[in-house]
Design an enzyme around this catalytic site. Structure first.
Site, PDB file in Angstrom:
ATOM      1  N   ARG A  74       7.086  11.618  10.575  1.00 54.21           N
ATOM      2  CA  ARG A  74       7.313  12.731  10.402  1.00 54.21           C
ATOM      3  C   ARG A  74       7.243  14.189  11.014  1.00 54.21           C
ATOM      4  NH1 ARG A  74       5.703  13.962   6.092  1.00 54.21           N
ATOM      5  NH2 ARG A  74       4.606  12.174   5.112  1.00 54.21           N
ATOM      6  N   TYR A 216      13.800   8.723  12.943  1.00 53.94           N
ATOM      7  CA  TYR A 216      13.030   8.156  12.709  1.00 53.94           C
ATOM      8  C   TYR A 216      12.460   8.383  10.841  1.00 53.94           C
ATOM      9  CZ  TYR A 216       8.331   5.325  12.572  1.00 53.94           C
ATOM     10  OH  TYR A 216       7.284   4.363  11.923  1.00 53.94           O
ATOM     11  N   GLY A 217      12.598   7.993  10.768  1.00 56.15           N
ATOM     12  CA  GLY A 217      12.256   7.414   8.464  1.00 56.15           C
ATOM     13  C   GLY A 217      12.161   8.544   8.046  1.00 56.15           C
ATOM     14  N   GLY A 218      11.048   8.706   7.870  1.00 53.74           N
ATOM     15  CA  GLY A 218      12.038   9.866   6.749  1.00 53.74           C
ATOM     16  C   GLY A 218      12.054  11.420   7.016  1.00 53.74           C
ATOM     17  N   LYS A 225      12.496  11.739   1.851  1.00 55.34           N
ATOM     18  CA  LYS A 225      11.711  12.700   1.198  1.00 55.34           C
ATOM     19  C   LYS A 225      12.813  13.731   1.338  1.00 55.34           C
ATOM     20  CE  LYS A 225       8.312   9.731   2.153  1.00 55.34           C
ATOM     21  NZ  LYS A 225       7.582   9.437   1.015  1.00 55.34           N
ATOM     22  N   HIS A 245       6.063  11.783  -5.389  1.00 53.49           N
ATOM     23  CA  HIS A 245       5.506  11.448  -4.912  1.00 53.49           C
ATOM     24  C   HIS A 245       4.938   9.795  -5.490  1.00 53.49           C
ATOM     25  CE1 HIS A 245       3.605  10.334  -0.471  1.00 53.49           C
ATOM     26  NE2 HIS A 245       5.022   9.739  -0.512  1.00 53.49           N
ATOM     27  N   SER A 267       0.614  10.362   1.697  1.00 52.92           N
ATOM     28  CA  SER A 267       0.787   9.352   2.482  1.00 52.92           C
ATOM     29  C   SER A 267       0.250   8.613   3.105  1.00 52.92           C
ATOM     30  CB  SER A 267       1.633   9.228   3.366  1.00 52.92           C
ATOM     31  OG  SER A 267       2.133  10.758   3.261  1.00 52.92           O
ATOM     32  N   ALA A 268      -0.088   7.134   3.241  1.00 52.54           N
ATOM     33  CA  ALA A 268      -0.574   6.614   3.849  1.00 52.54           C
ATOM     34  C   ALA A 268      -2.209   6.397   2.953  1.00 52.54           C
ATOM     35  CB  ALA A 268      -1.068   6.435   5.119  1.00 52.54           C
ATOM     36  N   CYS A 269      -2.387   6.193   1.353  1.00 49.43           N
ATOM     37  CA  CYS A 269      -3.326   6.277   1.114  1.00 49.43           C
ATOM     38  C   CYS A 269      -3.070   5.052   0.107  1.00 49.43           C
ATOM     39  CB  CYS A 269      -3.953   7.156  -0.417  1.00 49.43           C
ATOM     40  SG  CYS A 269      -4.215   9.162   1.414  1.00 49.43           S
ATOM     41  N   GLY A 270      -2.479   4.080  -0.341  1.00 48.82           N
ATOM     42  CA  GLY A 270      -2.359   3.294  -0.615  1.00 48.82           C
ATOM     43  C   GLY A 270      -1.626   2.772  -1.795  1.00 48.82           C
ATOM     44  N   THR A 272       2.144   1.864  -1.911  1.00 57.36           N
ATOM     45  CA  THR A 272       2.565   0.267  -1.520  1.00 57.36           C
ATOM     46  C   THR A 272       1.372  -0.745  -1.866  1.00 57.36           C
ATOM     47  OG1 THR A 272       3.623   1.631   0.526  1.00 57.36           O
ATOM     48  CG2 THR A 272       3.692  -1.688   0.123  1.00 57.36           C
ATOM     49  N   ASN A 273       0.783  -0.745  -1.577  1.00 55.83           N
ATOM     50  CA  ASN A 273      -0.869  -1.940  -2.007  1.00 55.83           C
ATOM     51  C   ASN A 273      -0.841  -2.450  -3.400  1.00 55.83           C
ATOM     52  OD1 ASN A 273      -2.789  -3.132   0.403  1.00 55.83           O
ATOM     53  ND2 ASN A 273      -1.961  -1.140   1.075  1.00 55.83           N
ATOM     54  N   ASP A 292       6.734   3.980  -3.864  1.00 58.56           N
ATOM     55  CA  ASP A 292       7.209   5.016  -2.991  1.00 58.56           C
ATOM     56  C   ASP A 292       7.266   6.826  -3.619  1.00 58.56           C
ATOM     57  OD1 ASP A 292       6.123   7.006  -0.835  1.00 58.56           O
ATOM     58  OD2 ASP A 292       8.278   7.084  -0.288  1.00 58.56           O
ATOM     59  N   ARG A 404       5.928   0.537  11.185  1.00 56.64           N
ATOM     60  CA  ARG A 404       6.357   0.087   9.559  1.00 56.64           C
ATOM     61  C   ARG A 404       8.207  -0.701   9.498  1.00 56.64           C
ATOM     62  NH1 ARG A 404       5.542   4.686   5.138  1.00 56.64           N
ATOM     63  NH2 ARG A 404       4.183   6.136   5.876  1.00 56.64           N
ATOM     64  N   ARG A 441      -7.982   9.326  -0.299  1.00 58.32           N
ATOM     65  CA  ARG A 441      -9.274   9.069   0.232  1.00 58.32           C
ATOM     66  C   ARG A 441     -10.270  10.195  -0.358  1.00 58.32           C
ATOM     67  NH1 ARG A 441      -8.062   4.908   4.462  1.00 58.32           N
ATOM     68  NH2 ARG A 441      -5.636   4.594   4.099  1.00 58.32           N
ATOM     69  N   GLY A 539      -6.720  -5.715  -4.510  1.00 56.20           N
ATOM     70  CA  GLY A 539      -6.460  -6.760  -6.458  1.00 56.20           C
ATOM     71  C   GLY A 539      -8.084  -6.590  -7.251  1.00 56.20           C
TER      72      GLY A 539
HETATM   73  P1  GTP Z   1       3.194   5.558   2.862  1.00 54.79           P
HETATM   74  O1  GTP Z   1       4.222   4.807   2.785  1.00 54.79           O
HETATM   75  O2  GTP Z   1       2.957   6.816   3.810  1.00 54.79           O
HETATM   76  O3  GTP Z   1       3.213   7.019   1.761  1.00 54.79           O
HETATM   77  O4  GTP Z   1       1.928   5.009   2.499  1.00 54.79           O
HETATM   78  P2  GTP Z   1       1.144   4.416   0.685  1.00 54.79           P
HETATM   79  O5  GTP Z   1       0.908   5.835  -0.109  1.00 54.79           O
HETATM   80  O6  GTP Z   1       2.118   3.511   1.045  1.00 54.79           O
HETATM   81  O7  GTP Z   1       0.191   3.687   1.509  1.00 54.79           O
HETATM   82  P3  GTP Z   1      -0.032   1.813   1.697  1.00 54.79           P
HETATM   83  O8  GTP Z   1      -0.592   1.478   0.548  1.00 54.79           O
HETATM   84  O9  GTP Z   1       0.788   1.559   2.968  1.00 54.79           O
HETATM   85  O10 GTP Z   1      -1.822   2.588   2.035  1.00 54.79           O
HETATM   86  C1  GTP Z   1      -2.173   2.874   3.820  1.00 54.79           C
HETATM   87  C2  GTP Z   1      -3.640   2.127   4.238  1.00 54.79           C
HETATM   88  O11 GTP Z   1      -4.587   1.881   2.982  1.00 54.79           O
HETATM   89  C3  GTP Z   1      -3.224   0.873   4.742  1.00 54.79           C
HETATM   90  O12 GTP Z   1      -4.350   0.739   5.599  1.00 54.79           O
HETATM   91  C4  GTP Z   1      -4.261  -0.114   3.881  1.00 54.79           C
HETATM   92  O13 GTP Z   1      -4.692  -0.789   3.842  1.00 54.79           O
HETATM   93  C5  GTP Z   1      -5.792   1.298   2.621  1.00 54.79           C
HETATM   94  N1  GTP Z   1      -5.783   0.774   1.413  1.00 54.79           N
HETATM   95  C6  GTP Z   1      -4.346   0.449   0.468  1.00 54.79           C
HETATM   96  N2  GTP Z   1      -5.330   0.326  -0.779  1.00 54.79           N
HETATM   97  C7  GTP Z   1      -6.903   0.577  -0.243  1.00 54.79           C
HETATM   98  C8  GTP Z   1      -7.514   0.313  -1.307  1.00 54.79           C
HETATM   99  O14 GTP Z   1      -8.192  -0.517  -2.263  1.00 54.79           O
HETATM  100  N3  GTP Z   1      -9.278   0.265  -1.028  1.00 54.79           N
HETATM  101  C9  GTP Z   1      -9.144   0.017   0.941  1.00 54.79           C
HETATM  102  N4  GTP Z   1     -10.373   0.385   1.380  1.00 54.79           N
HETATM  103  N5  GTP Z   1      -8.013   0.694   1.359  1.00 54.79           N
HETATM  104  C10 GTP Z   1      -6.856   0.738   0.895  1.00 54.79           C
HETATM  105  C1  SPV Z   2       5.262   9.243   3.844  1.00 51.31           C
HETATM  106  O1  SPV Z   2       4.146   9.771   4.672  1.00 51.31           O
HETATM  107  O2  SPV Z   2       4.421   9.408   2.402  1.00 51.31           O
HETATM  108  C2  SPV Z   2       6.506   8.284   4.088  1.00 51.31           C
HETATM  109  C3  SPV Z   2       7.123   8.059   5.057  1.00 51.31           C
HETATM  110  O3  SPV Z   2       6.498   7.117   3.096  1.00 51.31           O
HETATM  111  S1  SPV Z   2       8.068   8.724   5.889  1.00 51.31           S
HETATM  112  O4  SPV Z   2       9.888   8.065   5.041  1.00 51.31           O
HETATM  113  O5  SPV Z   2       8.576   8.988   6.896  1.00 51.31           O
HETATM  114  O6  SPV Z   2       8.164   9.695   5.750  1.00 51.31           O
HETATM  115 MN    MN Z   3       5.438   8.449   1.510  1.00 52.39          MN
END
Ligand code: GTP
Ligand code: SPV
Ligand code: MN
Length: 650
Positions: A74, A216-218, A225, A245, A267-270, A272-273, A292, A404, A441, A539
């Site tokens: 984005r 790309y993406g968003g 978004k 979000h 974003s990228a803080c977990g 999906t996990n 998301d 992605r 984080r 987990g």
């Molecule tokens: P967007 O799709 O960008 O919105 O991201 P998201 O919030 O869905 O993040 P995602 O679940 O893809 O996790 C992003 C990163 O965080 C990955 O590298 C994971 O390995 C890491 N991560 C997720 N959960 C944990 C956790 O519980 N502990 C740690 N240490 N890392 C984690």
């Molecule tokens: C984010 O950045 O929070 C995403 C990826 O989920 S995107 O759809 O490109 O915004």
């Molecule tokens: Mn997102």
């Protein structure tokens, strides 16, 4: 020029006709949304060199795309909220006057689809017919967008049928901004190469989305978004609901009691996990509704009911492994589009920290050869014979850090099908939410889990969410917290101060505020001085979810502290999934992440206050005609901050 097709809905016709005249495509295709059409477009892209078909035995109906190097994420700097008045876009958004933006963008759109096909994508955000669902029409010249939208949203004829003659929708226009001259061969990833030529523009009052220059993406999948967060947050504010979000999950206890939880992490803080996590605790089951975005509406009973407006997962690839997120990997088994990952010689894909050996050689996200390191089977370098240390020093990764996968939700082995379809007790209400989590984080200060004392205290915790800046982002701000209120910083469709007020209003206007979800702040990312995670995460986060459920049931006491209610260490279940002891977290470590770090929190309060001051300062700029108080951080949040400050002492 192409002829505008007929549509029963006059507003749809007008939207398509307008852009046909401006963009002058060679051809117009209205997306039907069938599987055959989807695969035909994918195969056409293979022929044009825009997709690589993956090994059908290993990854049936899967494709790989490589984006242009300038178009990998984005573009927040080119994202605009074009409300009529700057004050309504607020202190966190880039604003431009719609009267200036429209002519500017129209110039770019003029003739931009020459030599290309214009696709008309009718799509639904949410299950078609659900009362919370909204609809969109995206006009685009990108077949990549079409097939990704087919996965990420519900597309096609059914949507047009549902709209009927006068059903309403959000009009969206998208172009990659790369017209083709007669006979000119297309490139693998067409887009505008210069960042200044890209525009991701929302008109929140008119409820329109105009996107130009990125594929790309968003930036380009406008349902995500642009609509489901930026435009929808403004609609939600006007209509009394919430567009967030947030992931949505269903948790079932050994006693078979169901809980629905949402969580907002940046974003990228977990998200999906957590949304697909395999609980480590015996008897607990977790199911996914969304990973998301959540739309939440208050019900007559005072509970908030949520749907996931999306239809697929646009997940971060690197780090997704059988250990971290097996359900995400399984979701990518078929019908998935991969962008910017490594291609293996047997037509499969690979990325860093996938938990499997890298191929001896492969093709990296830029299309260049890459080779397995001599001393590490899980890493690749640019030349044969490289060591892990050499690769690390060069900063090279074979799959882009932001690569992605676009996977259909129906592939997810733990999908909560009813909840995903917007049903609760067979009624199309969405699912009632028991708990809302915020997080980010935070290597220091912030405890593993902290329960808000009240709704407004929870709103305060959300407003202070953020992530600590690591070397990978901005090197001169290392260690500083970048505030990302409610994980919505890049996604507010209006003034952040009004957004805070809207959260507070959800309590004031609730028919029964006692039924609102409880709010928690979680932090899986505390680190020791030497940079090791203090909590195993993934987990094991089920242990925290269990504590939250027990709090909701009133089954466990908490330590009441100035910052909120923290668990007593004895109440975090440390058994493993066979029900035996076996979880290894150092008790000292656990005690540390369940304690209030007084000095850290004093610093925290100062910087939260600074972020509020910044919003206030920017919010009152140019607001002469408006009541300033409505445009400032709400007093209720300042009050929470002040009382916290006095409780902690100077
Ligand atoms: P967007 O799709 O960008 O919105 O991201 P998201 O919030 O869905 O993040 P995602 O679940 O893809 O996790 C992003 C990163 O965080 C990955 O590298 C994971 O390995 C890491 N991560 C997720 N959960 C944990 C956790 O519980 N502990 C740690 N240490 N890392 C984690
Ligand atoms: C984010 O950045 O929070 C995403 C990826 O989920 S995107 O759809 O490109 O915004
Ligand atoms: Mn997102």
């Amino acid at each position: 020029m192409a002829k505008t097709p007929k549509f029963a809905n006059a507003k749809v016709f007008d939207w398509v006709d307008k852009w046909n005249k401006v963009c002058t495509p060679d051809k117009i295709v209205v997306v039907k949304g069938t599987k055959k059409e989807h695969l035909d477009i994918c195969e056409m892209m293979v022929k044009n060199g825009q997709f690589i078909k993956l090994n059908a035995k290993k990854r049936p109906e899967c494709y790989l795309a490589r984006s242009h190097e300038s178009d990998v994420a984005r573009v927040e700097g080119r994202t605009f909220i074009c409300s009529k008045r700057e004050i309504d876009a607020g202190p966190t958004n880039h604003w431009m006057d719609p009267e200036v933006m429209k002519p500017l963008m129209l110039k770019s759109y003029k003739g931009c689809m020459k030599g290309r096909t214009m696709y008309v994508i009718p799509y639904a955000m949410g299950p078609i017919g659900n009362p919370i669902t909204q609809y969109g029409i995206e006009v685009t010249d990108s077949p990549y967008v079409v097939v990704n939208m087919n996965i990420m949203t519900r597309t096609g004829e059914e949507v047009l049928k549902h709209l009927g003659k006068d059903g309403d929708f959000i009009p969206c226009i998208h172009s990659v901004g790369a017209p083709l001259k007669k006979g000119q061969k297309d490139v693998a990833w067409p887009c505008a190469k210069n960042i200044e030529d890209k525009f991701i523009t929302q008109f929140p009052e008119e409820r329109q989305i105009w996107s130009f220059g990125s594929g790309y993406g968003g930036n380009a999948l406008l349902g995500k978004k642009c609509f489901a967060l930026r435009i929808a947050s403004k609609m939600a504010k006007d209509q009394g609901w919430m567009a967030e979000h947030m992931l949505i999950l269903t948790l079932t206890s050994p006693e078979k009691k169901q809980y629905h939880v949402t969580a907002a992490f940046p974003s990228a803080c977990g998200k999906t996990n957590l949304a697909m996590m395999l609980p480590k605790l015996k008897g607990w089951k977790l199911q996914t509704i969304g990973d998301d975005i959540a739309w939440l509406k208050p019900g007559e009973d005072g509970r908030l009911y949520a749907i996931n407006p999306e239809n697929g997962f646009f997940g971060v690839a690197p780090g997704t492994s059988n250990d971290s997120n097996p359900n995400a990997l399984k979701s990518c088994k078929k019908g998935t589009i991969f962008t910017n990952v490594v291609l293996t010689p047997d037509g499969d894909i690979w990325w860093e920290d996938m938990g499997v050996d890298a191929p001896k050689e492969g093709v990296d996200w830029k299309g260049n050869p890459c080779y397995r390191c001599v001393d590490d089977r899980r890493r690749m370098g640019t030349k044969p014979g490289m060591t892990k240390a050499e690769v690390k020093a060069s900063g090279y990764v074979a799959a882009h850090k932001k690569s992605r996968f676009t996977a259909p939700a129906e592939n997810c082995p733990v999908l909560d099908k009813a909840g995903f379809n917007g049903l609760y007790n067979k009624k199309p209400t969405g699912v009632p939410i028991d708990a809302i989590l915020f997080g980010g984080r935070r290597p220091s200060t912030i405890p593993l889990v902290n329960e808000a004392k009240s709704w407004s205290h929870g709103v305060f915790l959300g407003s202070a969410a953020g992530s600590e800046v690591t070397a990978a982002v901005i090197s001169d701000q290392i260690g500083q917290v970048r505030r990302d209120p409610m994980a919505m910083l890049p996604f507010f469709g209006y003034n952040v101060c009004d957004y805070f007020q809207h959260w507070l209003e959800m309590e004031r206007t609730s028919p029964d505020a006692s039924k609102l979800p409880k709010i928690y702040f979680v932090n899986w990312f505390r680190k020791t001085a030497d940079g090791k995670f203090m909590w195993p995460g993934f987990g094991d986060n089920s242990r925290v979810l269990k504590w939250i459920c027990q709090r909701i049931e009133g089954k466990v006491q908490a330590q009441v502290t100035p910052i909120g209610n923290l668990p007593l260490a004895k109440d975090i279940d440390l058994s493993n999934n066979e029900g035996k002891a076996g979880f290894t977290v150092d008790p000292e470590m656990l005690a540390k992440i369940l304690t209030v770090d007084i000095e850290g929190w004093k610093q925290e309060i100062r910087t939260i206050g600074e972020s509020y001051d910044e919003y206030d300062a920017k919010a009152s700029k140019g607001s002469k005609v408006l009541s300033k108080t409505a445009r400032r951080v709400p007093k209720a949040l300042r009050d929470v901050l002040a009382s916290l400050s006095s409780a902690l002492g100077k």
